[in-house]
Design an enzyme around this catalytic site. Sequence first.
Site, PDB file in Angstrom:
ATOM      1  N   ASP A   2       0.889  -1.161   0.000  1.00  0.00           N
ATOM      2  CA  ASP A   2       0.000   0.000   0.000  1.00  0.00           C
ATOM      3  C   ASP A   2       0.927   1.211   0.000  1.00  0.00           C
ATOM      4  O   ASP A   2       1.458   1.591   1.037  1.00  0.00           O
ATOM      5  CB  ASP A   2      -0.897  -0.012   1.241  1.00  0.00           C
ATOM      6  CG  ASP A   2      -1.792   1.212   1.318  1.00  0.00           C
ATOM      7  OD1 ASP A   2      -2.127   1.784   0.264  1.00  0.00           O
ATOM      8  OD2 ASP A   2      -2.167   1.603   2.440  1.00  0.00           O
ATOM      9  N   GLU A  31      -1.283  -1.553  -4.541  1.00  0.00           N
ATOM     10  CA  GLU A  31      -2.540  -0.826  -4.640  1.00  0.00           C
ATOM     11  C   GLU A  31      -2.349   0.397  -5.519  1.00  0.00           C
ATOM     12  O   GLU A  31      -1.382   1.141  -5.368  1.00  0.00           O
ATOM     13  CB  GLU A  31      -3.025  -0.407  -3.248  1.00  0.00           C
ATOM     14  CG  GLU A  31      -4.375   0.267  -3.274  1.00  0.00           C
ATOM     15  CD  GLU A  31      -4.922   0.550  -1.896  1.00  0.00           C
ATOM     16  OE1 GLU A  31      -5.355   1.693  -1.662  1.00  0.00           O
ATOM     17  OE2 GLU A  31      -4.922  -0.377  -1.047  1.00  0.00           O
ATOM     18  N   ASP A  74      -2.511   0.822   7.175  1.00  0.00           N
ATOM     19  CA  ASP A  74      -1.681   0.759   5.975  1.00  0.00           C
ATOM     20  C   ASP A  74      -1.058  -0.633   5.844  1.00  0.00           C
ATOM     21  O   ASP A  74      -0.938  -1.170   4.742  1.00  0.00           O
ATOM     22  CB  ASP A  74      -0.569   1.821   6.038  1.00  0.00           C
ATOM     23  CG  ASP A  74      -1.133   3.221   6.155  1.00  0.00           C
ATOM     24  OD1 ASP A  74      -1.454   3.813   5.125  1.00  0.00           O
ATOM     25  OD2 ASP A  74      -1.264   3.706   7.297  1.00  0.00           O
TER      26      ASP A  74
END
Length: 195
Positions: free
Chosen positions: A12, A72, A145
């Site tokens: 992420d 992501e 996260d």
Amino acid sequence: MSSGDRVILGIDPGTNLLGYGAITVKNGNPSLLTLGVVRLSKIADAGEKLHHIYERIVGLIKGFEVQEVAIEAPFYGKNVQSMLKLGRAQGVAIAAAISQEVPVYEYVPRKIKQSICGNGNASKEQVLSMLTAQFNFETKPETLDASDGLAAALCHLYQFQPRTFGTTQGRSNTGKKKSGWEQFLKNNPDRLKGG
């Protein structure tokens, strides 16, 4: 590690916190290898932040013998400056993986949430709840996260044909993936009605 095992690193991306999670897959069953964040908020220089991201991703790939990276995609809708910074962080993470000849697959946040929770509009907390049930965390991840990075790895495992930026041969796939009605009708010929 046996030849049939896979190690997937999920990322992420972020410029203050970069979340990651790595899973090993044996006989189709995932288990958690590592989960955490790279804290970057104390690094003032933007270039130094990107260098740190690059080094950490390379270190994770080498340390866990990662074979695939899932990342992501930036969420569209943030302000332009935030998008530029996030895009740089993502690009450096992708470059780090490709430098190690590891293919990189990108997933939009909605796709990741859909894969984990069955709902593309799920909250980060709902994603964490599903991951906790899947992996039986002994301790809660330090930030969302970290769980988002892990969710990207698990999403990749669940996918059939993800979009790729690189291959183990170091080549890039720059061909555009077909989308829209034309592709939908091609994939779903049973939905066509004769006139």
